[in-house]
Design an enzyme around this catalytic site. Structure first.
Site, PDB file in Angstrom:
ATOM      1  N   CYS A  12     -14.000   8.614 -13.864  1.00 25.29           N
ATOM      2  CA  CYS A  12     -13.872  10.077 -13.837  1.00 25.29           C
ATOM      3  C   CYS A  12     -14.178  10.672 -15.201  1.00 25.29           C
ATOM      4  CB  CYS A  12     -12.481  10.463 -13.382  1.00 25.29           C
ATOM      5  SG  CYS A  12     -11.217   9.639 -14.332  1.00 25.29           S
TER       6      CYS A  12
HETATM    7  P1  NAD Z   1     -12.004   9.682  -2.364  1.00 22.15           P
HETATM    8  O1  NAD Z   1     -11.441  11.036  -2.524  1.00 22.15           O
HETATM    9  O2  NAD Z   1     -13.064   9.457  -1.386  1.00 22.15           O
HETATM   10  O3  NAD Z   1     -10.848   8.650  -1.977  1.00 22.15           O
HETATM   11  C1  NAD Z   1      -9.700   8.492  -2.763  1.00 22.15           C
HETATM   12  C2  NAD Z   1      -8.565   7.975  -1.882  1.00 22.15           C
HETATM   13  O4  NAD Z   1      -8.143   9.008  -1.003  1.00 22.15           O
HETATM   14  C3  NAD Z   1      -8.943   6.811  -0.977  1.00 22.15           C
HETATM   15  O5  NAD Z   1      -7.899   5.858  -0.969  1.00 22.15           O
HETATM   16  C4  NAD Z   1      -9.114   7.458   0.383  1.00 22.15           C
HETATM   17  O6  NAD Z   1      -8.917   6.583   1.447  1.00 22.15           O
HETATM   18  C5  NAD Z   1      -8.044   8.511   0.322  1.00 22.15           C
HETATM   19  N1  NAD Z   1      -8.228   9.649   1.237  1.00 22.15           N
HETATM   20  C6  NAD Z   1      -9.386  10.232   1.629  1.00 22.15           C
HETATM   21  N2  NAD Z   1      -9.135  11.280   2.449  1.00 22.15           N
HETATM   22  C7  NAD Z   1      -7.791  11.363   2.579  1.00 22.15           C
HETATM   23  C8  NAD Z   1      -6.919  12.233   3.292  1.00 22.15           C
HETATM   24  N3  NAD Z   1      -7.382  13.248   4.044  1.00 22.15           N
HETATM   25  N4  NAD Z   1      -5.593  12.048   3.190  1.00 22.15           N
HETATM   26  C9  NAD Z   1      -5.102  11.052   2.435  1.00 22.15           C
HETATM   27  N5  NAD Z   1      -5.879  10.172   1.745  1.00 22.15           N
HETATM   28  C10 NAD Z   1      -7.209  10.329   1.806  1.00 22.15           C
HETATM   29  O7  NAD Z   1     -12.411   9.250  -3.814  1.00 22.15           O
HETATM   30  P2  NAD Z   1     -13.339   8.040  -4.228  1.00 22.15           P
HETATM   31  O8  NAD Z   1     -14.721   8.534  -4.140  1.00 22.15           O
HETATM   32  O9  NAD Z   1     -13.021   6.834  -3.500  1.00 22.15           O
HETATM   33  O10 NAD Z   1     -12.943   7.889  -5.736  1.00 22.15           O
HETATM   34  C11 NAD Z   1     -13.723   8.388  -6.709  1.00 22.15           C
HETATM   35  C12 NAD Z   1     -13.237   9.765  -7.127  1.00 22.15           C
HETATM   36  O11 NAD Z   1     -11.999   9.633  -7.818  1.00 22.15           O
HETATM   37  C13 NAD Z   1     -14.181  10.430  -8.095  1.00 22.15           C
HETATM   38  O12 NAD Z   1     -14.299  11.795  -7.812  1.00 22.15           O
HETATM   39  C14 NAD Z   1     -13.508  10.234  -9.417  1.00 22.15           C
HETATM   40  O13 NAD Z   1     -13.881  11.121 -10.419  1.00 22.15           O
HETATM   41  C15 NAD Z   1     -12.077  10.310  -9.059  1.00 22.15           C
HETATM   42  N6  NAD Z   1     -11.250   9.647 -10.061  1.00 22.15           N
HETATM   43  C16 NAD Z   1     -10.446  10.412 -10.840  1.00 22.15           C
HETATM   44  C17 NAD Z   1      -9.672   9.841 -11.824  1.00 22.15           C
HETATM   45  C18 NAD Z   1      -8.764  10.687 -12.667  1.00 22.15           C
HETATM   46  O14 NAD Z   1      -7.818  10.158 -13.227  1.00 22.15           O
HETATM   47  N7  NAD Z   1      -9.008  11.973 -12.809  1.00 22.15           N
HETATM   48  C19 NAD Z   1      -9.709   8.459 -12.012  1.00 22.15           C
HETATM   49  C20 NAD Z   1     -10.548   7.705 -11.208  1.00 22.15           C
HETATM   50  C21 NAD Z   1     -11.304   8.322 -10.229  1.00 22.15           C
END
Ligand code: NAD
Length: 491
Positions: free
Chosen positions: A289
């Site tokens: 991120c």
């Molecule tokens: P994503 O939003 O697709 O998924 C993240 C998690 O949320 C997964 O476990 C997924 O199964 C779950 N999820 C999805 N829809 C949901 C719902 N409706 N209800 C509950 N849970 C749900 O994210 P991703 O693409 O897998 O991860 C990457 C993203 O995370 C990027 O945007 C990245 O920038 C961000 N990220 C942020 C940080 C931070 O600290 N700011 C750190 C790492 C990653």
């Protein structure tokens, strides 16, 4: 050595202190990103599994929350010591699930262990506050209490650190938690749950659910028994969770993405700035991120910086060996999305200076590897300048001066991290003051936070909470104001 033969052929839920089959009876394949082959089959969870986890959390919450915080910290310390003992095992699981090198995975696991030690120490510093009052013969204090039962929604990138950042503070504060494992990195959280069980965390205080966000994550967060949700994921997922919990005003901490600027001024040490920019842009194949994706360069030094930058980009090695600089994209789907975004920007006349392709040589076989990709001459309004790609893709932008650089840096809905490279204290201070984001760095990379440092963003990068650091305790506990009136004449 843990290695591939020890990775479970099937990854189950963890409920009530044991591995549990999904109610659906179904499993979905988890691919090895480095080889494109099936690594394992993962439980396809649904609402019924969430219900089981919630029941056991309800039962055990009282036991855990009524233990003293010092005792909870002692149990967590045993878990961290076990983690340190078995860190090679966890690093190998991370490496297999993520498609990155063991060396890089060990670095992540070390950070997770440090995070554990940090929060264990907080067990003896779980201070309250004594408040003055205008009322005679009254004592007023603030004490901390657990929030209750929470859902921890974890991302796929840096899974060992991602789970530790949430699990340690949540448990220290006395909560019971249900971890929603990321579908791409399913086993890490189960490994943690086993370690915590051995250390003495009661069954039911930690459960782990496998499955998709839609099928298991959504019903979990929608349940009224869930009093808090900490989600690290995309901004869109954060928004969905806030909507799903809005009626009951649950506490929600969103850590979302970034489109982080890296500014290079004309008085910067250009070669050093180029080295740091390359590491910030391509760390974990850009799947961070806090990775830098917009390199904003003063006109006067644009060509010179570009030369240094491209030299270093062209020297990057991609693969899963410890000598490689970064590894695979987490899935074929994600890889295709990133490649499509690259092709789209090319069609819109973005000039490709490096990469832009999937790597398919002998060393990469059928793995999901993308060459380090650099664009120039893309409009700041172009999709590739706006959307978080979460891949090894950067664009170079040319600006006249600091004002333009700050304006362009701020021209994003994301406001997570940003860096400026300059030898001028005046420019650095102006950037710190005027660039709006949760993290600002001078002469360093955009990424690289430590476990005691609160991290988070503004705009669509986050909703105001900061994790980890002591600030995470604000999210995972509630303040209770207590006053006691007494009467000295009755002594
Ligand atoms: P994503 O939003 O697709 O998924 C993240 C998690 O949320 C997964 O476990 C997924 O199964 C779950 N999820 C999805 N829809 C949901 C719902 N409706 N209800 C509950 N849970 C749900 O994210 P991703 O693409 O897998 O991860 C990457 C993203 O995370 C990027 O945007 C990245 O920038 C961000 N990220 C942020 C940080 C931070 O600290 N700011 C750190 C790492 C990653």
């Amino acid at each position: 050595m843990y290695a591939i033969m020890n990775y479970p052929k099937k990854v189950f839920h963890w409920i009530d202190g044991k591995e549990v089959r999904p109610a659906t009876g179904k499993f979905f394949p988890k691919m090895n990103p480095a080889t494109g082959e099936v690594l394992s089959f993962v439980a396809k969870g649904d609402k019924r599994d969430a219900e089981k986890a919630l029941k056991s959390a309800e039962r055990e919450f009282a036991v855990w929350s009524e233990m003293t915080v010092v005792k909870r910290a002692e149990i967590l310390r045993d878990a961290v010591l076990q983690m340190r003992e078995r860190k090679d095992e966890l690093a190998e699981i991370v490496a297999l699930e993520s498609g990155k090198s063991k060396k890089s995975s060990l670095g992540e696991v070390d950070a997770a262990i440090e995070c554990g030690f940090f929060f264990v120490g907080e067990g003896r510093r779980f201070f309250g506050i004594v408040l003055p009052t205008a009322v005679p013969n009254r004592r007023v204090k603030l004490i901390r209490e657990p929030v209750g039962i929470g859902a921890l929604i974890t991302p796929f990138n840096n899974p060992a650190a991602g789970v530790a950042w949430k699990l340690f503070p949540a448990l220290l504060c006395g909560n019971a938690v249900i971890v929603k494992s990321h579908e791409y990195t399913p086993y890490v959280a189960v490994w943690y749950a086993k370690i915590f069980k051995e250390a003495g965390v009661p069954a039911g205080v930690i459960s782990v659910l496998q499955g998709t966000g839609l099928e298991v994550g959504a019903p979990l967060v929608a349940d009224p028994r869930i009093e808090f949700v900490s989600v690290t994921g995309s901004a869109a997922t954060g928004q969905k969770i806030i909507r799903a919990t809005a009626n009951r005003l649950a506490k929600v901490s969103v850590e979302a993405g970034g489109k982080n600027p890296f500014v290079v001024c004309d008085d910067a040490d250009l070669e050093k700035a180029a080295t740091i920019a390359v590491s910030a842009a391509f760390v974990d194949a850009g799947q961070r991120c806090a990775a830098a994706s917009r390199i904003i360069i003063f006109d006067k030094v644009y060509e010179k910086f570009k030369k240094f930058f491209l030299q270093k980009v062209n020297a990057l090695k991609v693969g899963i060996a410890d000598t490689d600089d970064y590894g695979a994209i987490i899935s074929e789907k994600r890889m295709k999305e990133i490649l499509n975004a690259i092709h789209g920007a090319q069609k819109r006349r973005g000039v490709l200076l490096a990469g832009g392709v999937r790597l398919a040589g002998e060393a990469h076989k059928k793995g999901f590897f993308i060459a380090p990709t650099v664009f120039e001459r893309v409009s700041p309004k172009d999709e590739i300048s706006k959307k978080e790609l979460f891949g090894p893709v950067v664009a170079l932008y040319r600006v006249k001066n600091l004002d333009d650089a700050i304006r362009l840096s701020n021209d994003s809905q994301y406001k997570l991290s940003g860096a400026i490279h300059t030898s001028s204290i005046h420019r650095a201070e102006e950037f710190i003051r005027r660039y709006r984001a949760g993290v600002v760095r001078v002469n360093g990379p955009t990424h690289g936070s430590e476990p005691h440092m609160p991290f988070g963003g503004m705009g669509i990068s986050g909703n105001g909470w900061r994790e980890p650091g002591t600030q995470a305790l604000e999210f995972y506990s509630e303040w209770k104001q207590v006053s006691v009136d007494f009467d000295p004449s009755r002594v």
